[in-house]
Design a protein around this motif. Sequence first.
Motif, PDB file in Angstrom:
ATOM      1  N   GLU A   1       0.419  -5.663   3.546  1.00  0.00           N
ATOM      2  CA  GLU A   1      -0.016  -6.859   4.336  1.00  0.00           C
ATOM      3  C   GLU A   1      -1.450  -7.912   3.565  1.00  0.00           C
ATOM      4  O   GLU A   1      -0.819  -9.516   3.721  1.00  0.00           O
ATOM      5  CB  GLU A   1      -1.669  -6.035   5.071  1.00  0.00           C
TER       6      GLU A   1
ATOM      7  N   HIS B   1       4.904   0.395  -5.915  1.00  0.00           N
ATOM      8  CA  HIS B   1       4.060   1.697  -6.237  1.00  0.00           C
ATOM      9  C   HIS B   1       4.659   2.298  -7.859  1.00  0.00           C
ATOM     10  O   HIS B   1       3.868   2.071  -8.798  1.00  0.00           O
ATOM     11  CB  HIS B   1       3.033   2.220  -5.558  1.00  0.00           C
TER      12      HIS B   1
ATOM     13  N   PHE C   1       6.586   3.709  10.220  1.00  0.00           N
ATOM     14  CA  PHE C   1       6.410   4.498   9.473  1.00  0.00           C
ATOM     15  C   PHE C   1       6.638   5.140   8.319  1.00  0.00           C
ATOM     16  O   PHE C   1       6.344   4.787   6.782  1.00  0.00           O
ATOM     17  CB  PHE C   1       5.004   5.256   9.640  1.00  0.00           C
TER      18      PHE C   1
ATOM     19  N   HIS D   1      -7.436  -1.840  -0.383  1.00  0.00           N
ATOM     20  CA  HIS D   1      -6.916  -0.910  -2.086  1.00  0.00           C
ATOM     21  C   HIS D   1      -5.505  -0.917  -1.539  1.00  0.00           C
ATOM     22  O   HIS D   1      -4.531  -1.618  -0.785  1.00  0.00           O
ATOM     23  CB  HIS D   1      -7.566   0.733  -1.491  1.00  0.00           C
ATOM     24  N   GLY D   2      -4.812   0.285  -1.970  1.00  0.00           N
ATOM     25  CA  GLY D   2      -3.175   0.726  -1.922  1.00  0.00           C
ATOM     26  C   GLY D   2      -2.604   0.099  -0.251  1.00  0.00           C
ATOM     27  O   GLY D   2      -1.470  -0.174  -0.670  1.00  0.00           O
ATOM     28  N   SER D   3      -3.127   1.155   0.745  1.00  0.00           N
ATOM     29  CA  SER D   3      -2.679   1.346   1.688  1.00  0.00           C
ATOM     30  C   SER D   3      -2.253   0.065   2.578  1.00  0.00           C
ATOM     31  O   SER D   3      -1.799   0.186   3.457  1.00  0.00           O
ATOM     32  CB  SER D   3      -3.591   1.821   2.115  1.00  0.00           C
ATOM     33  N   TYR D   4      -3.346  -1.158   2.160  1.00  0.00           N
ATOM     34  CA  TYR D   4      -2.773  -2.474   2.610  1.00  0.00           C
ATOM     35  C   TYR D   4      -2.280  -3.387   1.879  1.00  0.00           C
ATOM     36  O   TYR D   4      -2.655  -5.064   2.062  1.00  0.00           O
ATOM     37  CB  TYR D   4      -4.506  -3.445   2.972  1.00  0.00           C
TER      38      TYR D   4
ATOM     39  N   VAL E   1       6.477   0.784   0.201  1.00  0.00           N
ATOM     40  CA  VAL E   1       5.035   0.744  -0.735  1.00  0.00           C
ATOM     41  C   VAL E   1       5.605   2.164  -1.232  1.00  0.00           C
ATOM     42  O   VAL E   1       4.959   1.540  -2.622  1.00  0.00           O
ATOM     43  CB  VAL E   1       3.977   1.493   0.455  1.00  0.00           C
ATOM     44  N   TRP E   2       6.527   3.304  -1.409  1.00  0.00           N
ATOM     45  CA  TRP E   2       6.647   4.136  -2.041  1.00  0.00           C
ATOM     46  C   TRP E   2       7.129   2.804  -4.059  1.00  0.00           C
ATOM     47  O   TRP E   2       7.131   2.942  -4.984  1.00  0.00           O
ATOM     48  CB  TRP E   2       7.135   5.213  -2.103  1.00  0.00           C
TER      49      TRP E   2
ATOM     50  N   SER F   1     -10.632  -4.003   1.742  1.00  0.00           N
ATOM     51  CA  SER F   1      -9.175  -3.846   2.351  1.00  0.00           C
ATOM     52  C   SER F   1      -8.483  -4.678   1.524  1.00  0.00           C
ATOM     53  O   SER F   1      -6.815  -4.981   1.916  1.00  0.00           O
ATOM     54  CB  SER F   1      -9.512  -5.087   3.456  1.00  0.00           C
TER      55      SER F   1
ATOM     56  N   PHE G   1       6.602   3.185   4.181  1.00  0.00           N
ATOM     57  CA  PHE G   1       6.193   4.412   3.508  1.00  0.00           C
ATOM     58  C   PHE G   1       6.924   3.844   1.766  1.00  0.00           C
ATOM     59  O   PHE G   1       6.740   4.338   0.730  1.00  0.00           O
ATOM     60  CB  PHE G   1       6.036   5.661   3.801  1.00  0.00           C
TER      61      PHE G   1
END
Length: 481
Positions: A403, A111, A100, A397-400, A107-108, A395, A104
């Motif tokens: 994927e 972003h 995780f 937004h940012g957290s996806y 993703v960071w 499905s 993370f």
Amino acid sequence: MNVGQDTARLLAADLSAAIQIMALAFVFSLLAQRVPCVGDYLDEETLNRMRQREVYLQEQMTKLLLEIEEMERAQGRMGLQALLFALLPYWKTVSVLCLFIFLFWFVWKIHKKFRGVEDDSDVESSSKDGELMLSLLRYLIDICQYIVADTFYPVPAHTTGVGSVYEGWCPLVNEPVFCMVVSLLAPRGHTFHPDLGTPGELPARNSRVRVELECTCGREQEMRMRCFLHASAEELRNQQSNLLHSLCTDSYLDVEKTTQWFQKLIGNAWKCTHLSAVCSMNVTQSKRSCRLQVTDVYKKIFLVEMLFGVQQDDTDIFLSSQETEVGTTPSTTWPQSCAVAEAKFFLLVAARAEERNFYIRYMQVCAYILVGLNFSDYELKTVLMHLLTAIPLESWHGSYFLERIDDLLRYLRCCVEEKHLGHFFIGNEDVPAEIILPQDFRESEPLNLFQHLEDAERHEQALQELEELQDRLMSLLIYGK
């Protein structure tokens, strides 16, 4: 975990206590040998034995001290082993936690490059600039309408921002060009009739706009004109020429003549504004569009391209002045364009989603990693539009993010392997009902944008470039470039 640590701690404490007792015993023994009682007499042999005993005890004491240090080190190792032993039942949880944290970080990283504070401000700034340019051009179009009100030239109507800037994903490596479609209406006494050219071809590349005169008899006073069809040559002598004589070739609206006329018209409209005192606008010569360079009061330069479009019936499809992909486009050719429909689609998606411009970062990433490859931005945008209608908007937004990016590349791979990517607006039942399409668009068989991959060599190249795309994405995620 606490049981293992307590056990290790107790063992270490017991060992330490035993060592301390042994050390004290040696010390007392040493003192007993070194200190004689008062009145005692020691002969030479006894004194020698005592000296030897002293040396032996010192050696034993040194050895004991070394053993104490080793035991202390062992105590530390036993504590670590006990801790690891205690953590053993939870290794799966620890592994998931590490994974995780790794994801993370991924993703960071992405972003930070495409959705950080600076990037958000850049997107917001670009959006504001786009709205500013759109407002400016609409203001100029209003003036143009006033200028042509008593003429028989086409009437510039509404203006729609299209393309990557107005969809929010302008490629980061390019200077943004604010592209707009200006809808042209037939002047009074005239009608426009779309001629779609080659039967069955969608979108029609060889379409034309046929201009016809209409009878205005009985409405001459209302329309402030004489009927071009039924008035005599003498009666028409004091009336301006009709559109067929000014901007047409063989009864068809000529793109190049229309462009030259509009370039002069927009220049005259600019002179009528108060902005000309503080800003400047230069018209760049172009055959099929009106290209402008606007410099504001802060010397910031904006590049604008205005295309012309004739609406097909009441749909969101236009016959456009844009250049066709193959060769030089004849001056009377107005190919069908879905640019306005595409802009409308993204507006609909943004209105329905919780996060208004969430799709921007997906197209930005795609445009970034496509540079130098044969896949086009339009092909990736088509993939995105298909997935936006197939996957619920919540499905995305940012957290996806990871994927959905993976879904984009997987969908593209499937299309390449099958040599078929369906046009979004032609033969697609999932087009939102709010987008108005011609009947033949909805009833047609899906148009294949990957028809060219039937060639074995081009197909093999596309498969290789897919691997390159995947590598570029991983490099972007890990290294930020």
